[in-house]
Design an enzyme around this catalytic site. Structure first.
Site, PDB file in Angstrom:
ATOM      1  N   ASN A 111      42.610  79.555  78.611  1.00 30.38           N
ATOM      2  CA  ASN A 111      41.628  79.705  79.787  1.00 30.38           C
ATOM      3  C   ASN A 111      40.249  79.499  79.219  1.00 30.38           C
ATOM      4  O   ASN A 111      39.398  80.214  79.897  1.00 30.38           O
ATOM      5  CB  ASN A 111      41.765  81.146  80.372  1.00 30.38           C
ATOM      6  CG  ASN A 111      43.001  81.298  81.023  1.00 30.38           C
ATOM      7  OD1 ASN A 111      42.926  80.871  82.228  1.00 30.38           O
ATOM      8  ND2 ASN A 111      43.692  82.178  80.981  1.00 30.38           N
ATOM      9  N   SER A 112      39.951  78.509  78.421  1.00 30.57           N
ATOM     10  CA  SER A 112      38.568  78.681  77.834  1.00 30.57           C
ATOM     11  C   SER A 112      37.592  78.239  78.715  1.00 30.57           C
ATOM     12  O   SER A 112      36.341  78.584  78.564  1.00 30.57           O
ATOM     13  CB  SER A 112      38.485  77.726  76.782  1.00 30.57           C
ATOM     14  OG  SER A 112      38.259  76.346  76.965  1.00 30.57           O
ATOM     15  N   LYS A 113      37.679  77.611  80.040  1.00 33.60           N
ATOM     16  CA  LYS A 113      36.559  77.235  80.873  1.00 33.60           C
ATOM     17  C   LYS A 113      36.352  78.547  81.700  1.00 33.60           C
ATOM     18  O   LYS A 113      36.222  78.026  83.035  1.00 33.60           O
ATOM     19  CB  LYS A 113      36.648  75.964  81.354  1.00 33.60           C
ATOM     20  CG  LYS A 113      37.049  75.118  80.250  1.00 33.60           C
ATOM     21  CD  LYS A 113      36.159  73.677  80.632  1.00 33.60           C
ATOM     22  CE  LYS A 113      36.258  72.829  79.233  1.00 33.60           C
ATOM     23  NZ  LYS A 113      35.759  71.464  79.501  1.00 33.60           N
ATOM     24  N   ASN A 114      36.555  79.650  81.570  1.00 31.17           N
ATOM     25  CA  ASN A 114      36.388  80.723  82.489  1.00 31.17           C
ATOM     26  C   ASN A 114      35.315  81.827  82.225  1.00 31.17           C
ATOM     27  O   ASN A 114      35.155  82.209  81.264  1.00 31.17           O
ATOM     28  CB  ASN A 114      37.754  81.750  82.484  1.00 31.17           C
ATOM     29  CG  ASN A 114      37.683  82.773  82.885  1.00 31.17           C
ATOM     30  OD1 ASN A 114      36.714  83.823  82.950  1.00 31.17           O
ATOM     31  ND2 ASN A 114      38.776  83.188  83.912  1.00 31.17           N
TER      32      ASN A 114
END
Lengths: 333, 432
Positions: A111-114
């Site tokens: 979920n790195s773009k959270n």
């Protein structure tokens, strides 16, 4: 869709069947009778959130509540309420934050773009303090090795440097990234950040000279690269007179203009210089004239107007902008 | 060639990641444009049509039902409301009464008793979801929707989110950034609860997010503190040969930037007098020739003098009329030509961002979603009205790409709500 639930873990025991939760009454979501944008939650999701609401509203600070937040996060890493409550629990239960850091790392991998994950990561790092520095730099470096422009990773990395330090190798890191991809604007951005703020480098004024050399080289290798031209401009932020008078700046413009190839930014930079007071000599006028490929219309004695006219033709997506620039040229003496 | 040439042999052996990614997108996009160029005018007109029915079908469906894959947006449901309902409003359609009531009711359940709106019932209030909820209610309009907003409590929530450094925290213990500032200020402005306490030191805090930062600075009357000519130059260069906008230099085009970047240019255009002042000042400071200065036109000199006085006197006497900034902004005169390429952007949105089954997307090859539907359509509206001398005067057919039926509703670019709905809300809240 009876019985078909995506991603359900067959080993999972429903919370209602877990003895350690038998005293808790789950609280259903108050969506009302006719909600809009209703989501068809899986049974697992509904159950986890029903039990979360129970402990959240009761403000229960316990290790079962902590585990539950991990389950909830696994289902929706964007639930900022769950993250917030988790932080409260971590504090009151005095949990080892090294373990927490690992937990965040695992969640981040999917979920790195959270925003919530990065905010939590920062909170953990802040609490750990100086000892977290290297792990945070490593962590962001790993992410950047996959996506060298990852916004959150850069943002976090900048926060770490400012708060915890670790500047020593950063300029070198930028060099590496730029050697791999000179078009990586994030790397240029980081470079600016480092040269202006690193306590080891002396600040913009001290670094300007060597940076101009570096940037001019970069421009020559890829004159079509907007990043390097903007960086060059940034080196003279708030010092327009220096920008105008630095012969290396005007020279690189001339050099690129003469190649008659990839000269868009050379032209626009020259235009900017003129608007800031630069007086180009005959060499420049000749080089610009050589780019004017049409016969019609009068030759404009004003080089700035000629530049605008050329740009209107060779950079058509910005035709209106160049027309507007032409109308805003400083009055000729 | 002035712009990026095809690679030399040496370069072609080792393009950088940025170059490679860019060329792949370019080839997809250019294929579409080449196909378009090769077909007869009637077929072209069809290809350029806004797929109204399909989009409405896609959007309405989302209001009624979302699959379990949307569980990851369970804390963003007011955003889903806003993206969908704003898009429907842009398309000039109405929401039926029942859905409207259900939406007002649902958002009320997201409203925290102590102020602000959460991402879903039972969650903590959050500035971004507050922005989405308020904008949704304004878009719906009518007394019931507008009166459902508890302004007093909302003000209290914002004061609690206000940070000593001038910024705003997204939620209790949340991240502090320019998005939070913009969402707070935008909501406070449109609900007429913006005051000195909320505004103070925000300007000092604004950083990276271009549209958010610019819009927030405008709303608090401090746009002149930004280097607007440089910002404008940067923003217009975000539009590339693919015709759409990119988010950052050397990154890929994305339909949603039609609004975030296109909108920034549109905002900047309305600040033309400040821009002119700043440009004049820039050329004054760098000039080394006395002769040049003496021959400066009277207009130039006096503008320069005025500019200086304004900056010096700024902190003393001048207090921006922030109660009316949002309203005055749309009524001021602006330049007649958009500074970005409106027709090219429309071309990108219509030919590359539309999903033929309804909804809009980032770029060809990406899936449609409600967020992109909202911001591609918002960007399209901006384009269509970018020549208009008055913010809602109907554009001439020649500035609308495709059939005239493509025309959308005009928006207020600071808040991104349909202009008519903004006016209604302003009237409603002005007296309160």
């Amino acid at each position: 869709m009876a019985g078909i639930i995506e991603d359900e873990n067959d080993d999972r025991v429903p919370i209602s069947l877990r003895p350690e939760w038998s005293d808790v009454t789950p609280i259903p979501q108050d969506d009302g009778p006719n909600p809009v944008v209703p989501i068809n939650y899986s049974e697992e999701f509904s159950e986890v959130m029903d039990y979360f609401r129970a402990v959240y509203f009761a403000n229960e600070h316990s290790s079962r509540a902590l585990s539950l937040t991990a389950e909830a996060i696994g289902l929706n890493a964007g639930n900022y309420t769950v993250w917030h409550f988790r932080r409260l629990l971590l504090e009151s239960l005095k949990v080892d934050l090294h373990v927490e850091r690992e937990f965040v790392g695992k969640v981040a991998s999917g979920n790195s773009k959270n925003y919530q994950i990065w905010h939590h990561r920062r909170w953990v790092a802040e609490k750990l303090g100086l000892e977290a520095r290297n792990s945070e730099l490593e962590f962001t470096k790993e992410i950047l090795s996959i996506d060298a422009k990852h916004y959150h990773a850069w943002s976090h990395r900048q926060w770490v440097l400012q708060t915890l330090g670790g500047w020593e190798d950063e300029l070198n890191y930028c060099n590496e990234l730029l050697a791999e991809d000179m078009f990586n604007n994030s790397a240029w951005n980081q470079r600016y950040f480092v040269i202006t703020r690193s306590p080891f480098l002396g600040g913009l004024k001290a670094m300007r000279d060597s940076e101009v050399l570096y940037t001019v080289e970069a421009i020559i290798s890829y004159p079509e690269n907007e990043s390097s031209w903007r960086y060059l401009r940034g080196l003279f932020k708030d010092e327009s007179a220096l920008y105008v008078n630095d012969t290396r700046v005007s020279s690189v413009c001339l050099k690129i203009l003469k190649t008659k190839s990839n000269y868009l930014f050379a032209l626009s930079t020259l235009l900017d210089l003129i608007c800031l007071g630069y007086h180009p000599n005959e060499d420049f006028k000749d080089a610009v004239e050589a780019l004017r490929t049409w016969d019609f219309g009068e030759q404009d004695s004003d080089i700035a107007r000629t530049i605008c006219s050329i740009l209107e033709k060779v950079d058509p997506i910005r035709v209106n902008y160049w027309i507007w620039r032409k109308s805003r040229l400083p009055q000729v003496a | 060639m002035a712009t990026s040439s095809p690679p030399t042999e040496a370069e072609a052996l080792s393009p950088t990641v940025s170059q490679r990614d860019q060329w792949i997108v370019e080839s997809h996009v250019f294929q579409i444009y080449q196909l378009f160029a090769s077909i007869p005018p009637n077929a072209q007109s069809l290809m350029l049509e806004v797929q109204r029915d399909k989009h409405i079908e896609y959007l309405t469906k989302g209001l009624h039902h979302l699959s379990s894959t949307f569980s990851v947006l369970d804390s963003n449901r007011p955003w889903l409301c806003y993206w969908i309902i704003h898009s429907i409003a842009l398309l000039g359609e109405f929401i039926d009464d029942e859905i409207e009531d259900n939406t007002v009711d649902f958002l009320n359940r997201c409203q925290d008793p102590n102020g602000g709106y959460a991402g879903g019932p039972g969650q903590m209030p959050h500035l971004a979801t507050t922005y989405a909820a308020v904008n949704t209610l304004i878009t719906l309009g009518g007394d019931k929707a507008l009166a459902s907003i508890n302004r007093d409590k909302l003000y209290g929530f914002m004061r609690r989110m206000k940070q000593p450094n001038g910024g705003f925290s997204m939620h209790d213990g949340g991240e502090i950034d320019a998005r939070a500032c913009y969402t707070a200020i935008s909501v406070a402005s449109v609900l007429n609860i913006l005051d000195e306490e909320l505004i103070k030191n925000v300007g000092d805090f604004i950083l990276r997010y271009t549209f958010c930062g610019l819009a927030a600075m405008i709303l608090i009357g401090e746009a002149n503190r930004l280097d607007l000519p440089r910002l404008l130059d940067w923003a217009v260069f975000r539009q590339g040969k693919e015709c759409g906008f990119q988010g950052r230099t050397n990154k890929l085009v994305d339909g949603c930037y039609s609004f975030w970047q296109g909108g920034a240019v549109a905002l900047l255009q309305r600040l033309h007098s400040i821009i002119d002042e700043q440009m004049a000042e820039a050329s004054q400071f760098s000039t080394i020739s006395d002769v040049h200065e003496e021959n400066e036109s009277l207009a130039g000199t006096s503008s320069h003098a005025t500019c200086r006085i304004k900056h010096e006197g700024m902190n003393e006497s001048h207090s921006p009329d922030f109660k009316n900034i949002g309203y005055n902004f749309i009524n001021e005169w602006r330049a007649s030509e958009p500074l970005f390429h409106s027709m090219a952007l429309q071309q990108y949105i219509l030919l590359c961002a539309q999903d033929q089954d309804g909804g809009l997307r980032d770029k060809p090859g990406k899936r449609r979603d409600h967020y992109h539907s909202c911001y591609c359509l918002s960007g399209l509206s901006l384009c269509q009205y970018s020549w208009s001398k008055r913010p809602d005067s109907p554009p001439l057919p020649k500035v609308v790409m495709g059939p005239y039926s493509n025309l959308l509703e005009p928006i207020h670019p600071l808040f991104n709500v349909v202009l008519e709905q903004y006016r209604e809300a302003r009237e409603f809240f002005a007296g309160l």
